[in-house]
Structure formats: structure tokens, C-alpha cells
Design a protein around this motif. Sequence first.
Motif, PDB file in Angstrom:
ATOM      1  N   LEU A   1       1.764   7.184  -6.253  1.00  0.00           N
ATOM      2  CA  LEU A   1       1.143   7.583  -7.550  1.00  0.00           C
ATOM      3  C   LEU A   1       1.100   8.945  -6.818  1.00  0.00           C
ATOM      4  N   ARG A   2       1.399   9.438  -5.861  1.00  0.00           N
ATOM      5  CA  ARG A   2       2.240  10.762  -5.728  1.00  0.00           C
ATOM      6  C   ARG A   2       2.538  11.600  -6.731  1.00  0.00           C
ATOM      7  N   PHE A   3       3.455  10.329  -7.262  1.00  0.00           N
ATOM      8  CA  PHE A   3       4.460  10.579  -7.826  1.00  0.00           C
ATOM      9  C   PHE A   3       3.734  10.952  -9.485  1.00  0.00           C
ATOM     10  N   LEU A   4       3.543   9.655 -10.165  1.00  0.00           N
ATOM     11  CA  LEU A   4       2.487   9.965 -11.096  1.00  0.00           C
ATOM     12  C   LEU A   4       1.710  11.275 -11.049  1.00  0.00           C
ATOM     13  N   TRP A   5       1.828  11.677 -10.138  1.00  0.00           N
ATOM     14  CA  TRP A   5      -0.516  12.413 -10.827  1.00  0.00           C
ATOM     15  C   TRP A   5       0.335  13.920 -10.162  1.00  0.00           C
ATOM     16  N   THR A   6       1.856  13.953 -10.358  1.00  0.00           N
ATOM     17  CA  THR A   6       1.852  15.521  -9.510  1.00  0.00           C
ATOM     18  C   THR A   6       2.868  16.175 -10.973  1.00  0.00           C
ATOM     19  N   ALA A   7       1.732  17.371 -11.283  1.00  0.00           N
ATOM     20  CA  ALA A   7       1.805  17.674 -12.821  1.00  0.00           C
ATOM     21  C   ALA A   7       3.100  18.590 -12.810  1.00  0.00           C
ATOM     22  N   SER A   8       4.089  19.079 -12.402  1.00  0.00           N
ATOM     23  CA  SER A   8       5.735  19.791 -12.376  1.00  0.00           C
ATOM     24  C   SER A   8       6.314  19.272 -11.347  1.00  0.00           C
ATOM     25  N   PRO A   9       7.351  17.499 -11.459  1.00  0.00           N
ATOM     26  CA  PRO A   9       7.718  17.262 -10.108  1.00  0.00           C
ATOM     27  C   PRO A   9       8.902  17.655 -10.399  1.00  0.00           C
ATOM     28  N   ARG A  10       9.713  18.316  -8.706  1.00  0.00           N
ATOM     29  CA  ARG A  10      11.409  18.912  -8.082  1.00  0.00           C
ATOM     30  C   ARG A  10      11.830  17.873  -9.808  1.00  0.00           C
ATOM     31  N   PRO A  11      12.820  18.693 -10.362  1.00  0.00           N
ATOM     32  CA  PRO A  11      14.375  18.159 -10.386  1.00  0.00           C
ATOM     33  C   PRO A  11      14.466  16.233 -10.449  1.00  0.00           C
ATOM     34  N   THR A  12      15.248  16.846  -9.025  1.00  0.00           N
ATOM     35  CA  THR A  12      15.916  15.578  -8.749  1.00  0.00           C
ATOM     36  C   THR A  12      14.551  13.980  -8.118  1.00  0.00           C
ATOM     37  N   TYR A  13      13.371  14.967  -8.343  1.00  0.00           N
ATOM     38  CA  TYR A  13      11.689  14.008  -8.021  1.00  0.00           C
ATOM     39  C   TYR A  13      12.219  12.689  -8.735  1.00  0.00           C
ATOM     40  N   TRP A  14      12.047  12.488 -10.610  1.00  0.00           N
ATOM     41  CA  TRP A  14      12.199  11.043 -10.616  1.00  0.00           C
ATOM     42  C   TRP A  14      13.630  10.697  -9.704  1.00  0.00           C
ATOM     43  N   LEU A  15      14.625  11.195  -9.898  1.00  0.00           N
ATOM     44  CA  LEU A  15      15.231  10.505  -9.411  1.00  0.00           C
ATOM     45  C   LEU A  15      15.565   9.309  -8.455  1.00  0.00           C
ATOM     46  N   LYS A  16      15.379  10.419  -6.999  1.00  0.00           N
ATOM     47  CA  LYS A  16      15.063   9.438  -5.804  1.00  0.00           C
ATOM     48  C   LYS A  16      13.894   8.454  -6.035  1.00  0.00           C
ATOM     49  N   GLU A  17      12.846   8.655  -6.674  1.00  0.00           N
ATOM     50  CA  GLU A  17      11.861   7.633  -7.703  1.00  0.00           C
ATOM     51  C   GLU A  17      12.234   6.264  -7.834  1.00  0.00           C
ATOM     52  N   HIS A  18      13.170   6.672  -8.694  1.00  0.00           N
ATOM     53  CA  HIS A  18      14.038   5.646  -9.546  1.00  0.00           C
ATOM     54  C   HIS A  18      14.928   5.085  -8.115  1.00  0.00           C
ATOM     55  N   VAL A  19      15.401   5.023  -7.678  1.00  0.00           N
ATOM     56  CA  VAL A  19      16.502   4.169  -6.970  1.00  0.00           C
ATOM     57  C   VAL A  19      15.031   4.095  -5.878  1.00  0.00           C
ATOM     58  N   LYS A  20      14.006   4.790  -4.870  1.00  0.00           N
ATOM     59  CA  LYS A  20      13.411   3.903  -4.512  1.00  0.00           C
ATOM     60  C   LYS A  20      12.695   2.921  -4.977  1.00  0.00           C
ATOM     61  N   ALA A  21      12.151   2.562  -5.937  1.00  0.00           N
ATOM     62  CA  ALA A  21      11.892   1.785  -6.764  1.00  0.00           C
ATOM     63  C   ALA A  21      12.287   0.678  -7.278  1.00  0.00           C
TER      64      ALA A  21
ATOM     65  N   VAL B   1       0.805  -1.773   0.076  1.00  0.00           N
ATOM     66  CA  VAL B   1      -0.071   0.098  -0.043  1.00  0.00           C
ATOM     67  C   VAL B   1       0.983   0.678  -0.391  1.00  0.00           C
ATOM     68  N   ALA B   2       1.514   1.454   0.852  1.00  0.00           N
ATOM     69  CA  ALA B   2       2.597   2.303   0.664  1.00  0.00           C
ATOM     70  C   ALA B   2       3.594   2.527  -0.518  1.00  0.00           C
ATOM     71  N   THR B   3       4.337   1.079  -1.335  1.00  0.00           N
ATOM     72  CA  THR B   3       4.344   1.542  -2.326  1.00  0.00           C
ATOM     73  C   THR B   3       3.279   2.501  -3.847  1.00  0.00           C
ATOM     74  N   VAL B   4       1.937   2.053  -3.665  1.00  0.00           N
ATOM     75  CA  VAL B   4       1.272   2.518  -4.359  1.00  0.00           C
ATOM     76  C   VAL B   4       0.994   3.759  -4.262  1.00  0.00           C
ATOM     77  N   VAL B   5       0.957   3.921  -3.078  1.00  0.00           N
ATOM     78  CA  VAL B   5       0.803   5.586  -2.417  1.00  0.00           C
ATOM     79  C   VAL B   5       1.763   6.664  -2.979  1.00  0.00           C
ATOM     80  N   THR B   6       2.849   6.345  -2.623  1.00  0.00           N
ATOM     81  CA  THR B   6       3.888   6.325  -2.658  1.00  0.00           C
ATOM     82  C   THR B   6       4.276   6.736  -4.320  1.00  0.00           C
TER      83      THR B   6
END
Length: 245
Positions: free
Chosen positions: A164-184, A157-162
Motif C-alpha cells: 500500500l505504501r508503494f500503491l499510494w505513493t504519488a510520484s515513486p522514484r524511478p527504481t521503486y517499481w523494480l524493487k517492488e517487482h522483485v520483492k513481490a 501484514v508486512a506485505t500489505v503495508v509495503t
Amino acid sequence: MELLLFHGLVAAHIVTGATGAIAFWVPVVGRKGGANHRRWGRLFTRCMLVTGCLAMAMASLTLIDPIGTHPHLEGRFDAAFLRGIFGWMMLTTALLTINLAWYGWLAVLNKRGGHERNRTPLNIALQYILLAASLNCALQGWLIGQPLMYGIAVVGVATVVTNLRFLWTASPRPTYWLKEHVKALVGAGISVYTAFMAFGSVRVLPELALHPIMWAIPCATGIGIILWHWRAVDRQSAARRAVAA
């Protein structure tokens, strides 16, 4: 015939899982962004996707015939236990692995100005499939009295919530994708090492499969790796902002 098929799936699962477990460490400890990082990262991702699909097939066969697929455990555990742990819980961890590997791979592919391309039908569907599987895992854990299944459900559930939060962010911060890449992708690595330590121990000492330490070691290691890399990302980002200023 069913047992032979199951053993074939297990053998293939071990091969792809072991390959991915080895490949995992090259991107983690090596130079980031280089050719080796990309090459071994692709290998790891592909291995995780195949390993997860094989685990789903193994879990499905277990749900159909728990005793027939695990005859060595007959008399030690009943069918409901085997169906819960090696059926529903394995199915959830398999979906978690596939979800994280695919999501993490898309995050890096679409890192430059293509965030909306992360919202593919498959990527979105994987979030809700994992959510349903996680809730079912908690329910099945309650039915057979196995709290460990609640833990897997919480992670799902925590994986899904985090995600979806990234996926539906309209304009993610420049490093957001990198942190999500690492997390995943580190999360997918946690999954494969957990499978080896927990599910793999069934052949030697079945009681160890549910021992908290078998699940805690890879989880704690993975969280430490994620936090270390996130901190490194923040430091590098701060340094770039300072230079620009």
C-alpha cells in the motif's frame, strides 16, 4: 466424492506449483529484461496465480471437513489443528501468493508513466483481503496454540503495508517499481517453495510440517535473493546518475 475432489486439487496444485518453482529461477538468475526473462516470468506468474487459487480451494474444503480431507492424519491431530494449519494458514499463504504475484506483475506492466494504473480495484482489494486473512490467521493460531501462524500473519501484514505504501505513493522514484517487482515475485517464489517443503512434508513426516527449519530455509533464501537484487538495482542506478553527471 469430497476426498476425490480434494485429491484432484492436490494433484493440479503440485503440477502448477512445480512448474512455477522451476520457472522461478530463469528470471532470477538469467539476464534481466530479455525475452527469456519476460517469457519465463509470465509463466511463473500464471502458475502462481493458478496454484494460489487451487490452494484456496483445498483450504476451503479443509475448513468444511478437516478429517475427511486428511484421513491419513486422523488420530494424530485433532480437527481444530487440521482446520487451523491446513485450513486457515493455508488459505492465508494462498492469498499471499496470489497477492504478490498479481501485484508484482502489475508493477512491471505499469513501469513507464502509468503508476496510477497499479491502483486497480482488484489490486487494492487484494491488500485488504490479505490483511483480514492475516489477522484471522493470528487469531486462529492463538486459539489452537500454534505460534507459527503468527509468523505467517506478520508476513501478510508486512506485505500489505509495503504494497500500500508503494500503491499510494504519488510520484515513486524511478527504481521503486523494480524493487517492488522483485520483492513481490521473489516473495511468491518463497511461498511456493515453503509449501513444498512444509505442507508437502505432511505425507512423509507430518511433524516436519511445523518444524521451523522447513519454513526458515526458503524464507532466508528468498530474502537473500531480494536484498542481492535490490543492491544491484541501487548500483546500476548510481552508475547511471554518475554517467549523466
